[in-house]
Design an enzyme around this catalytic site. Structure first.
Site, mmCIF file in Angstrom:
data_model
loop_
_atom_site.group_PDB
_atom_site.id
_atom_site.type_symbol
_atom_site.label_atom_id
_atom_site.label_comp_id
_atom_site.label_asym_id
_atom_site.label_seq_id
_atom_site.Cartn_x
_atom_site.Cartn_y
_atom_site.Cartn_z
ATOM 1 N N TYR A 46 0.835 -1.213 0.000
ATOM 2 C CA TYR A 46 0.000 0.000 0.000
ATOM 3 C C TYR A 46 0.869 1.263 0.000
ATOM 4 O O TYR A 46 0.395 2.343 -0.322
ATOM 5 C CB TYR A 46 -0.939 0.060 1.208
ATOM 6 N N HIS A 104 0.051 -11.553 1.831
ATOM 7 C CA HIS A 104 -0.935 -10.739 1.112
ATOM 8 C C HIS A 104 -1.561 -11.494 -0.066
ATOM 9 O O HIS A 104 -2.778 -11.510 -0.244
ATOM 10 C CB HIS A 104 -0.263 -9.451 0.622
#
Length: 274
Positions: A46, A104
């Protein structure tokens, strides 16, 4: 649920920070903490861990009152890279230990074996870098490999996209059969739920908003949810809403909304979905 004891620590509602950058994420987390969020979800990719850390450090909230999650990016899945990357995340977040660290995405085409990075992640837990570990976006076959490597009891959650238009039953059913908790990301389908006629009619019947219906639907199934917002009013509404109990008939109506509408399906990254 045979392995529920170790999951109780994951707060049912968290604040997602996907796509939020710079001052936008600082403001979102600052406001989120102010209105009462204590579960913050970020990820290495991110590019906002430092800003999330900055917002947390500037808040008056004690570290022990927070539940912080980050996720290991695919570039860091190799055994020699995973722990150094997690230490870097801790440095950016200005904390000594994460509450939850997830893989992730599984390694594309399983180029790096599930067993390699799950063993490294368990090692990170043994070293005290994270209190709990888990996975995200795993197929059932990959989740089985993760279980074979570390044991189902070590997998605190499987975080997957779930909303009324992508109900992901095959994946949920397998995780639940193994006693593995589910976290729903994009629970509001980027706001698309608010315009759905079925959800609107249920909302009207209960005197709540369509977003509250969608969140209640996930929570009623025992999932944690991590909606994101940058607006104070929405942040408050997503956390402090009047949770409604949908009737069996309303749950059936919600089930009819399944249309396989997957919003997170990055080319070259996504596995062959179940």
């Amino acid at each position: 649920m045979n392995a529920a004891t170790h999951h109780t620590a994951i707060p049912a509602i968290g604040l997602g920070t996907f796509r939020l950058q710079g001052q936008v994420v600082i403001d979102s987390v600052t406001t989120g903490l102010d209105v009462g969020y204590r579960h913050i979800d970020t990820a290495q990719i991110y590019g906002n861990e430092a800003e999330v850390g900055q917002a947390i450090a500037a808040s008056r909230v004690k570290r022990e009152d927070l539940f912080l999650t980050t996720k290991i990016w695919i570039e860091n899945l190799r055994r020699d890279k995973l722990i150094p990357s997690l230490k870097d995340s801790l440095h950016k977040l200005q904390i000594e230990q994460l509450d939850l660290t997830l893989i992730h995405w599984p390694s594309p085409q399983d180029a790096i074996p599930v067993a390699e990075y799950m063993a490294a992640l368990l090692d990170a837990k043994a070293q005290g870098l994270t209190r709990a570990i888990g996975v995200s976006n795993f197929t059932n076959a990959q989740l089985q490999q993760a279980i074979d490597t570390v044991g189902a009891a070590e997998i605190a959650t499987q975080q997957i996209e779930i909303h009324p238009f992508l109900q992901n039953r095959t994946v949920i059913d397998f995780a639940c059969s193994q006693g593995i908790h589910i976290t729903a990301y994009m629970p509001l389908a980027y706001g698309k739920v608010v315009a759905d006629p079925v959800i609107m009619s249920i909302a009207a019947r209960h005197g709540v908003t369509p977003a509250q219906v969608a969140l209640s639907w996930s929570l009623q199934q025992g999932f944690a949810v991590i909606p994101s917002s940058t607006k104070r009013a929405n942040l408050e509404a997503n956390l402090h809403f009047q949770r409604i109990t949908l009737s069996p008939d309303e749950m059936v109506q919600m089930a009819t909304l399944e249309r396989g509408e997957r919003l997170a399906n990055p080319e070259g990254l996504a596995p062959q979905w179940d």
